[in-house]
Design a protein around this motif. Structure first.
Motif, PDB file in Angstrom:
ATOM      1  N   VAL A 111       0.849  -1.187   0.000  1.00 59.72           N
ATOM      2  CA  VAL A 111       0.000   0.000   0.000  1.00 59.72           C
ATOM      3  C   VAL A 111       0.889   1.243   0.000  1.00 59.72           C
ATOM      4  CG1 VAL A 111      -1.807   1.287   1.202  1.00 59.72           C
ATOM      5  CG2 VAL A 111      -1.773  -1.220   1.321  1.00 59.72           C
ATOM      6  N   LEU A 112       0.658   2.128  -0.956  1.00 66.71           N
ATOM      7  CA  LEU A 112       1.370   3.398  -1.049  1.00 66.71           C
ATOM      8  C   LEU A 112       0.339   4.487  -0.823  1.00 66.71           C
ATOM      9  CD1 LEU A 112       4.132   4.737  -1.805  1.00 66.71           C
ATOM     10  CD2 LEU A 112       3.269   4.849  -4.163  1.00 66.71           C
ATOM     11  N   SER A 113       0.524   5.255   0.256  1.00 70.82           N
ATOM     12  CA  SER A 113      -0.517   6.223   0.607  1.00 70.82           C
ATOM     13  C   SER A 113       0.058   7.440   1.330  1.00 70.82           C
ATOM     14  CB  SER A 113      -1.568   5.552   1.498  1.00 70.82           C
ATOM     15  OG  SER A 113      -0.976   5.132   2.707  1.00 70.82           O
ATOM     16  N   GLY A 114      -0.792   8.436   1.450  1.00 69.85           N
ATOM     17  CA  GLY A 114      -0.443   9.633   2.198  1.00 69.85           C
ATOM     18  C   GLY A 114      -1.535  10.667   2.063  1.00 69.85           C
ATOM     19  N   HIS A 152      -2.417 -11.183   9.512  1.00 61.47           N
ATOM     20  CA  HIS A 152      -1.404 -10.667   8.600  1.00 61.47           C
ATOM     21  C   HIS A 152      -0.255 -10.022   9.352  1.00 61.47           C
ATOM     22  CE1 HIS A 152      -4.429  -7.473   9.133  1.00 61.47           C
ATOM     23  NE2 HIS A 152      -3.424  -6.621   9.015  1.00 61.47           N
ATOM     24  N   ILE A 153       0.897 -10.065   8.717  1.00 60.16           N
ATOM     25  CA  ILE A 153       2.085  -9.422   9.249  1.00 60.16           C
ATOM     26  C   ILE A 153       2.107  -8.006   8.706  1.00 60.16           C
ATOM     27  CG2 ILE A 153       4.609  -9.456   9.326  1.00 60.16           C
ATOM     28  CD1 ILE A 153       4.322 -12.535   8.668  1.00 60.16           C
ATOM     29  N   MET A 154       2.209  -7.045   9.603  1.00 57.99           N
ATOM     30  CA  MET A 154       2.276  -5.627   9.214  1.00 57.99           C
ATOM     31  C   MET A 154       3.725  -5.171   9.272  1.00 57.99           C
ATOM     32  SD  MET A 154      -0.760  -4.273   8.610  1.00 57.99           S
ATOM     33  CE  MET A 154      -0.490  -2.525   8.866  1.00 57.99           C
ATOM     34  N   VAL A 155       4.138  -4.491   8.221  1.00 50.13           N
ATOM     35  CA  VAL A 155       5.456  -3.854   8.200  1.00 50.13           C
ATOM     36  C   VAL A 155       5.232  -2.431   7.680  1.00 50.13           C
ATOM     37  CG1 VAL A 155       7.821  -3.897   7.348  1.00 50.13           C
ATOM     38  CG2 VAL A 155       6.592  -6.058   7.717  1.00 50.13           C
ATOM     39  N   THR A 156       5.370  -1.464   8.581  1.00 51.16           N
ATOM     40  CA  THR A 156       5.143  -0.069   8.225  1.00 51.16           C
ATOM     41  C   THR A 156       6.418   0.703   8.495  1.00 51.16           C
ATOM     42  OG1 THR A 156       2.830  -0.330   8.875  1.00 51.16           O
ATOM     43  CG2 THR A 156       3.635   1.932   8.580  1.00 51.16           C
ATOM     44  N   ALA A 214       4.316  10.129  -0.417  1.00 47.84           N
ATOM     45  CA  ALA A 214       3.608   8.920   0.002  1.00 47.84           C
ATOM     46  C   ALA A 214       4.554   7.989   0.751  1.00 47.84           C
ATOM     47  CB  ALA A 214       3.032   8.202  -1.210  1.00 47.84           C
ATOM     48  N   ASN A 215       3.971   7.116   1.539  1.00 43.29           N
ATOM     49  CA  ASN A 215       4.735   6.119   2.282  1.00 43.29           C
ATOM     50  C   ASN A 215       4.207   4.735   1.930  1.00 43.29           C
ATOM     51  OD1 ASN A 215       6.485   7.822   4.049  1.00 43.29           O
ATOM     52  ND2 ASN A 215       4.481   8.630   4.610  1.00 43.29           N
ATOM     53  N   LEU A 216       5.122   3.780   1.931  1.00 39.08           N
ATOM     54  CA  LEU A 216       4.795   2.416   1.568  1.00 39.08           C
ATOM     55  C   LEU A 216       4.703   1.549   2.815  1.00 39.08           C
ATOM     56  CD1 LEU A 216       4.398   0.586  -0.943  1.00 39.08           C
ATOM     57  CD2 LEU A 216       6.851   0.164  -0.897  1.00 39.08           C
ATOM     58  N   ARG A 217       3.697   0.680   2.858  1.00 42.89           N
ATOM     59  CA  ARG A 217       3.615  -0.321   3.924  1.00 42.89           C
ATOM     60  C   ARG A 217       3.297  -1.662   3.298  1.00 42.89           C
ATOM     61  NH1 ARG A 217      -1.379   2.140   4.706  1.00 42.89           N
ATOM     62  NH2 ARG A 217      -3.136   0.715   4.769  1.00 42.89           N
ATOM     63  N   PRO A 235      10.227   0.873  15.957  1.00 41.91           N
ATOM     64  CA  PRO A 235       9.505   1.613  14.923  1.00 41.91           C
ATOM     65  C   PRO A 235       9.664   0.950  13.552  1.00 41.91           C
ATOM     66  CG  PRO A 235      10.703   3.134  16.336  1.00 41.91           C
ATOM     67  CD  PRO A 235      11.149   1.741  16.718  1.00 41.91           C
ATOM     68  N   GLY A 236       8.537   0.659  12.931  1.00 35.90           N
ATOM     69  CA  GLY A 236       8.544   0.032  11.614  1.00 35.90           C
ATOM     70  C   GLY A 236       8.761  -1.462  11.634  1.00 35.90           C
ATOM     71  N   GLY A 237       8.918  -2.042  12.817  1.00 38.88           N
ATOM     72  CA  GLY A 237       9.161  -3.476  12.917  1.00 38.88           C
ATOM     73  C   GLY A 237       7.927  -4.296  12.592  1.00 38.88           C
ATOM     74  N   PRO A 238       8.114  -5.552  12.157  1.00 36.14           N
ATOM     75  CA  PRO A 238       6.975  -6.405  11.829  1.00 36.14           C
ATOM     76  C   PRO A 238       6.216  -6.853  13.064  1.00 36.14           C
ATOM     77  CG  PRO A 238       9.004  -7.656  11.698  1.00 36.14           C
ATOM     78  CD  PRO A 238       9.400  -6.234  11.977  1.00 36.14           C
ATOM     79  N   TRP A 239       4.919  -7.038  12.894  1.00 39.02           N
ATOM     80  CA  TRP A 239       4.072  -7.550  13.968  1.00 39.02           C
ATOM     81  C   TRP A 239       2.884  -8.237  13.334  1.00 39.02           C
ATOM     82  CZ3 TRP A 239      -0.827  -5.077  15.101  1.00 39.02           C
ATOM     83  CH2 TRP A 239      -1.070  -3.919  14.349  1.00 39.02           C
TER      84      TRP A 239
END
Length: 194
Positions: free
Chosen positions: A128-131, A185-189, A146-149, A171-175
């Motif tokens: 996802v690329l958003s902002g 789902h694994i989130m990586v932001t 924009a930022n990618l996640r 910060p930004g680590g997977p969870w």
């Protein structure tokens, strides 16, 4: 007076339709959320002048992208692995039926458990690329501000089955989000750049 309203409605309609980016602009923006070597072959959905989601381009690889909906504030484009198409399409159907987020979640969970709705058998990624102020620059062909996640769907995974925390450890680590459900789902932001 009737002709005045007809003209007014026509002007409003033309104005609204003029705000819809061209097919090329929608494709150019949508594919920015996927790896560069996957962009040319990705299938792309976008919007017609009436706001209906349509296929803008057929693809020949494993990625499917969705253009920004210009009727929603901010900017957001996404690309996902084709094994997620049934899940994503069902979500769009339910949204079109005016179901809210909780209803969509519950219906899809029930349908996955019953076998009616198929989820990928292996991990599958959504980019996802958003902002809030992001936009597609026609001159450069790039999305700006924009930022990618990344979202890696791994149905029914848990913190225990993956070794991932339930919130980012750094910060930004997977969870892992929604553990133990169809949409685990694994989130990586990564930290915001813009």
């Amino acid at each position: 007076m009737k002709s005045f309203y007809s003209i007014f409605i026509l002007i409003v309609t033309i104005s609204c339709n003029a705000q819809v980016p061209t097919k090329e602009e929608q494709i150019g923006a949508a594919v920015q959320s996927v790896l560069e070597n996957d962009r040319d072959g990705a299938k792309v959905y976008g919007y017609d002048p009436q706001g209906k989601l349509i296929t803008l381009r057929d693809g020949n690889n494993e990625m499917i992208c969705i253009a920004d909906d210009h009727n929603i504030d901010g900017f957001s484009v996404a690309c996902y692995h084709k094994t997620l198409e049934m899940f994503m399409d069902r979500g769009r159907e339910l949204k079109a039926e005016s179901k809210n987020h909780a209803e969509i979640y519950e219906i899809r969970e029930r349908e996955v458990r019953s076998g009616k709705l198929k989820m990928p058998k292996t991990a599958a990624t959504l980019h996802v690329l958003s902002g809030p102020t992001a936009k597609y620059n026609k001159a450069t062909g790039l999305v700006e501000n924009a930022n990618l996640r990344y979202v890696v769907y791994i149905p029914y995974a848990t913190a225990e089955s993956t070794g991932l925390p339930l919130k980012p450890a750094v910060p930004g680590g997977p969870w892992i989000m929604d553990p133990g459900t169809h949409r685990a789902h694994i989130m990586v932001t990564p930290p915001a750049q813009h």
